[in-house]
Design a protein around this motif. Structure first.
Motif, PDB file in Angstrom:
ATOM      1  N   ASP A 126      27.783  -9.773 -47.386  1.00  0.00           N
ATOM      2  CA  ASP A 126      27.445 -10.213 -46.037  1.00  0.00           C
ATOM      3  C   ASP A 126      25.928 -10.185 -45.850  1.00  0.00           C
ATOM      4  O   ASP A 126      25.291  -9.155 -46.070  1.00  0.00           O
ATOM      5  CB  ASP A 126      28.124  -9.306 -45.006  1.00  0.00           C
ATOM      6  N   ALA A 134      23.949 -10.069 -43.196  1.00  0.00           N
ATOM      7  CA  ALA A 134      23.433  -9.099 -42.222  1.00  0.00           C
ATOM      8  C   ALA A 134      23.500  -7.684 -42.791  1.00  0.00           C
ATOM      9  O   ALA A 134      22.558  -6.898 -42.645  1.00  0.00           O
ATOM     10  CB  ALA A 134      24.204  -9.195 -40.910  1.00  0.00           C
ATOM     11  N   VAL A 135      24.597  -7.363 -43.442  1.00  0.00           N
ATOM     12  CA  VAL A 135      24.759  -6.037 -44.043  1.00  0.00           C
ATOM     13  C   VAL A 135      23.779  -5.874 -45.201  1.00  0.00           C
ATOM     14  O   VAL A 135      23.156  -4.814 -45.358  1.00  0.00           O
ATOM     15  CB  VAL A 135      26.213  -5.799 -44.484  1.00  0.00           C
ATOM     16  N   ARG A 166      31.634  -6.275 -44.885  1.00  0.00           N
ATOM     17  CA  ARG A 166      31.308  -5.606 -43.625  1.00  0.00           C
ATOM     18  C   ARG A 166      31.809  -4.164 -43.557  1.00  0.00           C
ATOM     19  O   ARG A 166      31.728  -3.519 -42.505  1.00  0.00           O
ATOM     20  CB  ARG A 166      31.825  -6.421 -42.448  1.00  0.00           C
ATOM     21  N   PHE A 202      30.651  -2.584 -40.017  1.00  0.00           N
ATOM     22  CA  PHE A 202      29.708  -3.396 -39.247  1.00  0.00           C
ATOM     23  C   PHE A 202      30.449  -4.476 -38.476  1.00  0.00           C
ATOM     24  O   PHE A 202      31.368  -5.105 -38.999  1.00  0.00           O
ATOM     25  CB  PHE A 202      28.709  -4.075 -40.191  1.00  0.00           C
ATOM     26  N   THR A 203      30.010  -4.711 -37.248  1.00  0.00           N
ATOM     27  CA  THR A 203      30.449  -5.851 -36.457  1.00  0.00           C
ATOM     28  C   THR A 203      29.243  -6.782 -36.367  1.00  0.00           C
ATOM     29  O   THR A 203      28.160  -6.357 -35.939  1.00  0.00           O
ATOM     30  CB  THR A 203      30.892  -5.414 -35.050  1.00  0.00           C
ATOM     31  N   VAL A 204      29.440  -8.014 -36.806  1.00  0.00           N
ATOM     32  CA  VAL A 204      28.353  -8.990 -36.827  1.00  0.00           C
ATOM     33  C   VAL A 204      28.659 -10.061 -35.786  1.00  0.00           C
ATOM     34  O   VAL A 204      29.751 -10.630 -35.763  1.00  0.00           O
ATOM     35  CB  VAL A 204      28.185  -9.602 -38.241  1.00  0.00           C
ATOM     36  N   SER A 205      27.694 -10.328 -34.919  1.00  0.00           N
ATOM     37  CA  SER A 205      27.874 -11.314 -33.855  1.00  0.00           C
ATOM     38  C   SER A 205      27.779 -12.729 -34.414  1.00  0.00           C
ATOM     39  O   SER A 205      27.401 -12.936 -35.570  1.00  0.00           O
ATOM     40  CB  SER A 205      26.827 -11.103 -32.762  1.00  0.00           C
ATOM     41  N   GLY A 225      24.731 -13.870 -36.249  1.00  0.00           N
ATOM     42  CA  GLY A 225      24.428 -13.254 -37.540  1.00  0.00           C
ATOM     43  C   GLY A 225      23.740 -11.904 -37.457  1.00  0.00           C
ATOM     44  O   GLY A 225      23.360 -11.336 -38.474  1.00  0.00           O
ATOM     45  N   ARG A 226      23.598 -11.374 -36.233  1.00  0.00           N
ATOM     46  CA  ARG A 226      22.995 -10.044 -36.089  1.00  0.00           C
ATOM     47  C   ARG A 226      24.095  -9.003 -35.885  1.00  0.00           C
ATOM     48  O   ARG A 226      25.207  -9.314 -35.473  1.00  0.00           O
ATOM     49  CB  ARG A 226      22.011 -10.029 -34.922  1.00  0.00           C
ATOM     50  N   ILE A 227      23.771  -7.775 -36.176  1.00  0.00           N
ATOM     51  CA  ILE A 227      24.730  -6.671 -36.082  1.00  0.00           C
ATOM     52  C   ILE A 227      24.791  -6.175 -34.643  1.00  0.00           C
ATOM     53  O   ILE A 227      23.771  -5.791 -34.067  1.00  0.00           O
ATOM     54  CB  ILE A 227      24.338  -5.543 -37.059  1.00  0.00           C
ATOM     55  N   SER A 228      26.010  -6.186 -34.085  1.00  0.00           N
ATOM     56  CA  SER A 228      26.181  -5.724 -32.714  1.00  0.00           C
ATOM     57  C   SER A 228      26.689  -4.286 -32.656  1.00  0.00           C
ATOM     58  O   SER A 228      26.571  -3.618 -31.625  1.00  0.00           O
ATOM     59  CB  SER A 228      27.128  -6.631 -31.933  1.00  0.00           C
TER      60      SER A 228
END
Length: 108
Positions: A10, A12-13, A72, A92-95, A98-101
């Motif tokens: 991922d 973002a991760v 994630r 991880f929760t990705v919005s 593409g950013r981590i929320s």
């Protein structure tokens, strides 16, 4: 066997792990949504306080052992100057942008 941050699935991760390991606060916070949240061992924490204490001022470092859930979810050996090394789980929760929320961590 560890997974190099550049090989994580991922984006973002991948960037999150790279920013942690580089101690790059600017890059780290750019990866998060403005309203991002996090938890440690099941308890919500103040994101700015926790990241300063557990990552940046204590030289946190992640060595990813495995990933799942499309990259994630991670299991990593995490170490810092305060606690030494421990086996940790990260989710991880990705919005949509593409950013981590949200990220959740704790001992694995």
């Amino acid at each position: 066997m560890t997974i190099a941050p550049a090989k994580l699935s991922d984006p973002a991760v991948r960037a999150f792990v790279a920013a942690v390991n580089a101690h790059d606060e600017t890059a780290f916070f750019a990866l998060l949504t403005d309203d991002a949240t996090m938890s440690d061992d099941g308890s919500d924490r103040d994101l700015a306080d926790w990241t300063d204490r557990e990552i940046f001022s204590s030289h946190g470092h992640m060595e990813v052992q495995r990933e799942s859930a499309g990259g994630r979810a991670l299991v990593a050996n995490y170490r810092n100057d305060t606690w030494g090394e421990m086996r940790t789980a990260w989710r991880f929760t990705v919005s949509e942008d593409g950013r981590i929320s949200r990220f959740e961590t704790g001992q694995a």
